[in-house]
Design a protein around this motif. Sequence first.
Motif, PDB file in Angstrom:
ATOM      1  N   TYR A  59       0.828  -1.207   0.000  1.00 39.97           N
ATOM      2  CA  TYR A  59       0.000   0.000   0.000  1.00 39.97           C
ATOM      3  C   TYR A  59       0.859   1.253   0.000  1.00 39.97           C
ATOM      4  O   TYR A  59       0.441   2.308  -0.485  1.00 39.97           O
ATOM      5  N   PRO A 184      -3.472  -1.878   6.830  1.00 42.59           N
ATOM      6  CA  PRO A 184      -3.325  -2.148   5.395  1.00 42.59           C
ATOM      7  C   PRO A 184      -1.871  -2.527   5.076  1.00 42.59           C
ATOM      8  O   PRO A 184      -0.955  -1.762   5.354  1.00 42.59           O
ATOM      9  N   ALA A 187      -1.726  -4.808  -1.384  1.00 37.76           N
ATOM     10  CA  ALA A 187      -2.868  -4.548  -2.257  1.00 37.76           C
ATOM     11  C   ALA A 187      -2.720  -5.292  -3.576  1.00 37.76           C
ATOM     12  O   ALA A 187      -1.606  -5.564  -4.033  1.00 37.76           O
ATOM     13  N   VAL A 259      -7.243   2.144   4.365  1.00 34.04           N
ATOM     14  CA  VAL A 259      -6.292   2.513   3.305  1.00 34.04           C
ATOM     15  C   VAL A 259      -6.197   4.029   3.199  1.00 34.04           C
ATOM     16  O   VAL A 259      -5.092   4.600   3.136  1.00 34.04           O
TER      17      VAL A 259
END
Length: 286
Positions: A59, A184, A187, A259
């Motif tokens: 991320y 997070p 991704a 996020v």
Amino acid sequence: MPAPLTLAHSPCPNDTFVFHAWTQGLLPDAPEVDLTLADIDITNGQARRGELDILKVSYGVLPHILDDYALLPCGGALGHGCGPLVLVAEPGEPAALAGARVAVPSTTSTAYLLFRLWAADAVPGGVGEIVVLPFHEIMPAVRDGLVDAGLVIHEARFTYGRYGLHCTADMGEEWEKRTGLPIPLGAIVARRSLGTPLLRGLADATRASVRAARRDPGASRAYVLHHAQEMEPDVADQHIDLYVNEFTADLGENGLHAVRALLDRSADLGLLPRVPDSVLATTLAL
């Protein structure tokens, strides 16, 4: 027949577990993919250079690639109690890391970003030299006194005691204490130029692969352990249990909020370029 799409993810157990059904041709309706296994630091670089169609990335690299890649709402790694750890050879307070030499696996990873956010508050004056080392060399380097501390990820949270090391801070605990949000970490992104219909198809294929993995965990076991290299089976199982969760199947509003919080807090400190909310607004519609 169109050429297969190119996909890259890490050989870590959570990624091989999640993508096993898709990449091994067990989902007849999923787009065909040509898989490359590479550590996250490599896939981050591939994404920044726009080299592949679908990638697992940190991320922390997202703001640099969102012109070319869309965030998919599934397949990634978020969660509770799964953050990176800061390890030291002797127990002590985080403030003792002021001016310290710290080994990290990457300076483009979300782990490093979380570390920088934490250190801004917890280490007066800031840490000293940052040394990038391969992941497997960090704990021995801390044990042997080559560095003062090490930032570790993934299965190291289950094995650092074998090196006689101590956890001085858990980046996940610190993040959750400050935000109340999941952490997070990784991704899944896909090239925007593929178009919205295909992006939705990729999200559907990812969800189907997650469902297949959960429905029959034994189907991927040999594949997962083969790519986990020297990792012990029980550690691989713990790894999957920790990093494959409800956010893997569906990022959801809470995951997307996490996020945004990570990106906004990092931008506030000048660690990342700011990402307008509108850039992420279509994520949950895929």
